[in-house]
Design an enzyme around this catalytic site. Structure first.
Site, PDB file in Angstrom:
ATOM      1  N   GLY A  64       6.555   3.711   3.816  1.00 39.16           N
ATOM      2  CA  GLY A  64       7.325   5.643   4.341  1.00 39.16           C
ATOM      3  C   GLY A  64       8.627   5.251   5.636  1.00 39.16           C
ATOM      4  O   GLY A  64       9.195   4.175   5.352  1.00 39.16           O
ATOM      5  N   GLY A  65       8.847   6.296   6.415  1.00 39.56           N
ATOM      6  CA  GLY A  65       9.834   5.578   7.083  1.00 39.56           C
ATOM      7  C   GLY A  65      10.228   5.043   7.799  1.00 39.56           C
ATOM      8  O   GLY A  65      11.679   4.089   8.514  1.00 39.56           O
ATOM      9  N   PHE A  66       8.970   4.824   8.233  1.00 40.75           N
ATOM     10  CA  PHE A  66       9.650   3.712   9.195  1.00 40.75           C
ATOM     11  C   PHE A  66       9.221   2.067   8.792  1.00 40.75           C
ATOM     12  O   PHE A  66       8.929   0.939   9.770  1.00 40.75           O
ATOM     13  CB  PHE A  66       8.679   3.982  10.410  1.00 40.75           C
ATOM     14  CG  PHE A  66       8.726   5.216  11.490  1.00 40.75           C
ATOM     15  CD1 PHE A  66       9.836   5.474  11.831  1.00 40.75           C
ATOM     16  CD2 PHE A  66       7.972   6.337  10.642  1.00 40.75           C
ATOM     17  CE1 PHE A  66      10.390   7.012  12.808  1.00 40.75           C
ATOM     18  CE2 PHE A  66       8.286   7.254  10.733  1.00 40.75           C
ATOM     19  CZ  PHE A  66       9.151   7.252  12.362  1.00 40.75           C
ATOM     20  N   LEU A 105       0.395  -0.965   0.312  1.00 38.79           N
ATOM     21  CA  LEU A 105       0.519  -0.484   0.127  1.00 38.79           C
ATOM     22  C   LEU A 105       0.568   1.014  -0.256  1.00 38.79           C
ATOM     23  O   LEU A 105       0.777   2.260  -0.832  1.00 38.79           O
ATOM     24  CB  LEU A 105      -0.995   0.232   1.133  1.00 38.79           C
ATOM     25  CG  LEU A 105      -2.110  -1.313   0.910  1.00 38.79           C
ATOM     26  CD1 LEU A 105      -2.872  -1.183   2.302  1.00 38.79           C
ATOM     27  CD2 LEU A 105      -3.225  -0.954   0.683  1.00 38.79           C
ATOM     28  N   GLY A 106       2.122   1.242   0.754  1.00 40.65           N
ATOM     29  CA  GLY A 106       2.671   2.546   0.627  1.00 40.65           C
ATOM     30  C   GLY A 106       4.515   1.620   1.519  1.00 40.65           C
ATOM     31  O   GLY A 106       4.034   0.874   2.022  1.00 40.65           O
ATOM     32  N   VAL A 132       4.063  -1.369   3.936  1.00 38.62           N
ATOM     33  CA  VAL A 132       2.628  -1.299   4.675  1.00 38.62           C
ATOM     34  C   VAL A 132       1.813  -1.986   3.690  1.00 38.62           C
ATOM     35  O   VAL A 132       2.255  -1.896   2.082  1.00 38.62           O
ATOM     36  CB  VAL A 132       1.631   0.084   4.500  1.00 38.62           C
ATOM     37  CG1 VAL A 132       0.804   0.164   5.388  1.00 38.62           C
ATOM     38  CG2 VAL A 132       2.536   0.935   5.606  1.00 38.62           C
ATOM     39  N   ASP A 168       3.919  13.981  14.823  1.00 39.27           N
ATOM     40  CA  ASP A 168       3.825  13.377  13.296  1.00 39.27           C
ATOM     41  C   ASP A 168       2.434  13.737  12.567  1.00 39.27           C
ATOM     42  O   ASP A 168       2.549  13.440  11.472  1.00 39.27           O
ATOM     43  CB  ASP A 168       4.864  12.041  12.832  1.00 39.27           C
ATOM     44  CG  ASP A 168       5.655  12.437  11.818  1.00 39.27           C
ATOM     45  OD1 ASP A 168       5.428  13.831  11.210  1.00 39.27           O
ATOM     46  OD2 ASP A 168       5.828  11.489  10.734  1.00 39.27           O
TER      47      ASP A 168
END
Ligand SMILES: *[C@@H]1O[C@H](CO)[C@@H](O)[C@H](O)[C@H]1NC(C)=O
Ligand SMILES: *[C@@H]1O[C@H](CO)[C@@H](O)[C@H](O)[C@H]1NC(C)=O
Ligand SMILES: *[C@@H]1O[C@H](CO)[C@@H](O)[C@H](O)[C@H]1NC(C)=O
Ligand SMILES: *[C@@H]1O[C@H](CO)[C@@H](O)[C@H](O)[C@H]1NC(C)=O
Ligand SMILES: *[C@@H]1O[C@H](CO)[C@@H](O)[C@H](O)[C@H]1NC(C)=O
Ligand SMILES: *[C@@H]1O[C@H](CO)[C@@H](O)[C@H](O)[C@H]1NC(C)=O
Ligand SMILES: *[C@@H]1O[C@H](CO)[C@@H](O)[C@H](O)[C@H]1NC(C)=O
Length: 645
Positions: free
Chosen positions: A340-342, A337-338, A345, A456
């Site tokens: 990110g920095g962490f 789905l995506g 997903v 955030d």
């Protein structure tokens, strides 16, 4: 006879040479590498767990110093961690650090990479800088330095320009040609996507190498030869253990050891022998049996669950890895789905209940600290509110944490604001999302047994459910602290453009730093623009722009043009004014989330600009001199307080 004698002598000699020379050579090699010790002056290993070629004795190719407390130092700067190619150090923001101290970062074996942007002060030249929002960062550090009366808003930032990335390092010659007086701090890129740059504030990344033309790597290690190093034209190299091996990889270090989990090659060889010895039929049966067993064992091992004591409390929230593996079809790229920095997903459907879920894979470099991290995240997961993305549970595996969230079919809010799915949200939906996020945030701040600082808040962290209700997601950065406790000072985290000035200054995340970010979010939603927009000549800072519209008496001019005439004037005006109030440079002047919600519900009226004391000088991003004595004195007081502790 006469002829054979010399021959024998010769062959003996050759034999001798063959035996003796390697010994001599080995001796010589030993002598070239005196031992390199990783124990610090305290007699203990440094806290950063450094490995060869780093160390503290003369035999170490990269010799560092250490503090009495056992922390490794490069020059005056504290080492945070070292990886197989880089070292991360802390550059605490300091207004009066002489520019020359930047030279400590250029060693025989290390130099700052182009990923860094250094913050400088009082330069004679205009510097190129890649940080999209030089002025914001400038203004944030500036408020620190203004307080110490050191500067006249002359702060700037320097980084190599993208088209000059021919080198991997910050060019020292160019840096020194800028004629600066102070080296204030540094920002280091941690993640770049075209939406926003996440920056580590007050950190700097160095790349390291060992000097020499020839690789001196151990067995099972790959050599990375390096040239074009800023060490006077010498060549260098690094060693890296092959996949499945661990260690420093250097001949003079501890070399590489097979990692315990890698597949056992000996078994396969034994299998080969069997195929030669046994008749074909037997072989087939046996190998099939063995394959079957291996398959079962590997499957078992692959999905094995390791439960630790502390996890008992969280038992009901723990998912089996196997279920998540099946749910996400083996973490297939199509389910992504995506990222990110962490972590990444994935979308999934739970096999037992057919529930749609989103699985976030968070990898944890050190493995150590995973326990605290996991416990903290899971305890946050007990939060329940209709405007928070619910965390169903987790699964822990080796150095990975898998977090299972509700699946949000409509994705993140920023896509709708910036026109990616071609549809934009109407005003009613936007106002609904704003109220939802505000009540979710109020719950985090006041509604639970502990204060949760989100840290955030931004449009891309707000997800939309099937009814387009806004829900706050990504508690990856959140840290807990008890009601009444002083929030701990941790490494600054967040996204540039949403960071409150006092957060950068003190490193402390508080409820009001969240309110600040929420203010940036409000303006983002109402104006349909990012907090900082990069333009050719200057970055446009949204708060400044909205403020100037207000100042001219036409705040509605700032609204998102995509809305056309379909909006409620009073609500739009309220959201824009509230956005400005939350963006106040002085944390004490920002409303609390409870007040924000009262304003949004119409239970409180937004005060006139004069009575809340907003003037352009009091807003964060303004650079005006003059009437900002209030802001100044509060930051002076703060710096005095934190200095005294
Ligand atoms: C370094 O290693 C020691 C012993 O293995 C361990 O206790 C410590 O937590 C490690 N520190 C870090 C920062 O990984
Ligand atoms: C360690 O300290 C010595 C003496 O102060 C200095 O010359 C040297 O440059 C320092 N090394 C590092 C890596 O900071
Ligand atoms: C910089 O200022 C701090 C206090 O503001 C002081 O402790 C320090 O000694 C100063 N350093 C230099 C190099 O002047
Ligand atoms: C700024 O730089 C100029 C010349 O480079 C120098 O004369 C001046 O003292 C510096 N200002 C401060 C505040 O250090
Ligand atoms: C900075 O200057 C102002 C007046 O110009 C003064 O009131 C303040 O105390 C000074 N701050 C420091 C830290 O010297
Ligand atoms: C800052 O500017 C003012 C006037 O522009 C000047 O009087 C003052 O000396 C400057 N201060 C520094 C530290 O350069
Ligand atoms: C550094 O910059 C100088 C001046 O622009 C240039 O001459 C030199 O080649 C650069 N060095 C590297 C390693 O790119």
């Amino acid at each position: 006879m006469r002829l054979t004698m010399p021959k024998t002598d010769l062959s003996t000699l050759l034999l001798l040479a063959g035996v003796v020379l390697p010994i001599l050579e080995a001796g010589a090699r030993k002598a070239v590498h005196p031992p390199c010790s990783q124990t610090c002056g305290t007699g203990m290993p440094a806290k950063q767990n450094l490995t060869y070629p780093f160390g503290f004795s003369p035999g170490c190719p990269i010799r560092l110093n250490c503090t009495e407390g056992g922390d490794a130092l490069i020059g005056e700067f504290l080492v945070q961690s070292a990886s197989p190619d880089t070292v991360t150090i802390t550059i605490e923001a300091m207004c009066n650090r002489s520019f020359g101290s930047i030279d400590q970062l250029y060693g025989r074996n290390y130099a700052p990479t182009v990923k860094n942007s250094v913050v400088l002060d009082n330069c004679t030249q205009i510097n190129p800088c890649n940080v999209p929002n030089t002025q914001v960062i400038g203004a944030q550090f500036q408020s620190l330095c203004k307080a110490s009366n050191k500067t006249n808003n002359s702060m700037s930032c320097y980084s190599e320009q993208a088209n000059d990335y021919s080198t991997k390092f910050l060019n020292r010659t160019r840096l020194f040609a800028l004629g600066c007086t102070y080296f204030v701090s540094s920002l280091s890129e941690e993640e770049v996507n075209n939406v926003a740059v996440s920056l580590g504030v007050q950190i700097l990344q160095l790349e390291w190498w060992v000097n020499g033309d020839e690789c001196e790597c151990s067995q099972d290690s790959d050599c990375v030869p390096l040239s074009g190093l800023p060490n006077g034209g010498r060549n260098g190299f690094r060693c890296k253990c092959k996949d499945g091996f661990r260690g420093d990889g250097f001949l003079a270090g501890t070399g590489c050891q097979r990692a315990k989990s890698s597949p056992d090659k000996k078994k396969e060889e034994a299998l080969k022998v069997l195929t030669i010895v046994l008749p074909l039929m037997v072989l087939l049966v046996v190998s099939m049996l063995i394959l079957g067993v291996v398959y079962v064992i590997r499957r078992k091992r692959k999905f094995a669950e390791v439960l630790e004591d502390w996890e008992r409390d969280y038992g009901p929230h723990r998912f089996r890895y196997k279920d998540l593996y099946i749910a996400t079809k083996g973490f297939r790229d199509q389910e992504l789905l995506g990222a990110g920095g962490f972590g990444r997903v994935y979308r999934g459907i739970l096999p037992t209940s057919n529930v749609d879920i989103a699985v976030k894979r968070v990898s944890h470099e050190s493995g150590q600290g995973m326990r605290e991290f996991a416990a903290e995240i899971i305890s946050i997961g007990r939060l329940r509110h209709r405007n928070l993305v619910a965390l169903h549970g987790y699964c822990r595996r080796k150095r990975e944490l898998l977090l299972v969230y509700d699946y949000m079919p409509n994705g993140s809010l920023d896509k709708y604001l910036y026109n990616q799915p071609k549809v934009t949200l109407n005003w009613m939906q936007r106002f609904g999302v704003i109220k939802g996020v505000a009540s979710g945030l109020l719950y985090l701040h006041e509604g639970w047994e502990q204060v949760v600082i989100h840290r955030d808040i931004k449009a891309s962290n707000v997800l939309l459910d099937a009814e387009f209700n806004g829900r706050l997601g990504d508690f990856g950065l959140a840290r807990l602290h008890d009601h009444g406790d002083d929030p701990q000072t941790t490494r600054i985290a967040g996204t540039v453009g949403y960071l409150a000035p006092e957060h950068v200054r003190t490193g402390r995340a508080t409820r009001s730093t969240d309110v600040f970010a929420f203010g940036a979010f409000l303006l983002e939603v109402a104006c349909g623009r990012r907090p900082i927009k990069q333009e050719d000549t200057e970055d446009v800072i949204l708060v400044d722009w909205v403020f100037s519209c207000w100042d001219r008496g036409d705040i509605l001019e700032a609204r998102d043009p995509k809305l056309g005439v379909g909006f409620v004037e009073e609500e739009m005006e309220l959201v824009l004014k509230l956005g400005l109030m939350c963006s106040h440079a002085n944390p004490l002047m920002r409303p609390s989330m409870r007040q924000v919600l009262q304003y949004l519900d119409g239970d409180l009226l937004v005060p006139e600009s004069s009575s809340i004391g907003i003037s352009s000088a009091r807003l964060t991003f303004a650079h005006c001199e003059g009437s900002d004595s209030l802001v100044l004195s509060s930051s002076v007081a703060e710096s005095l307080l934190s200095g005294g502790q």
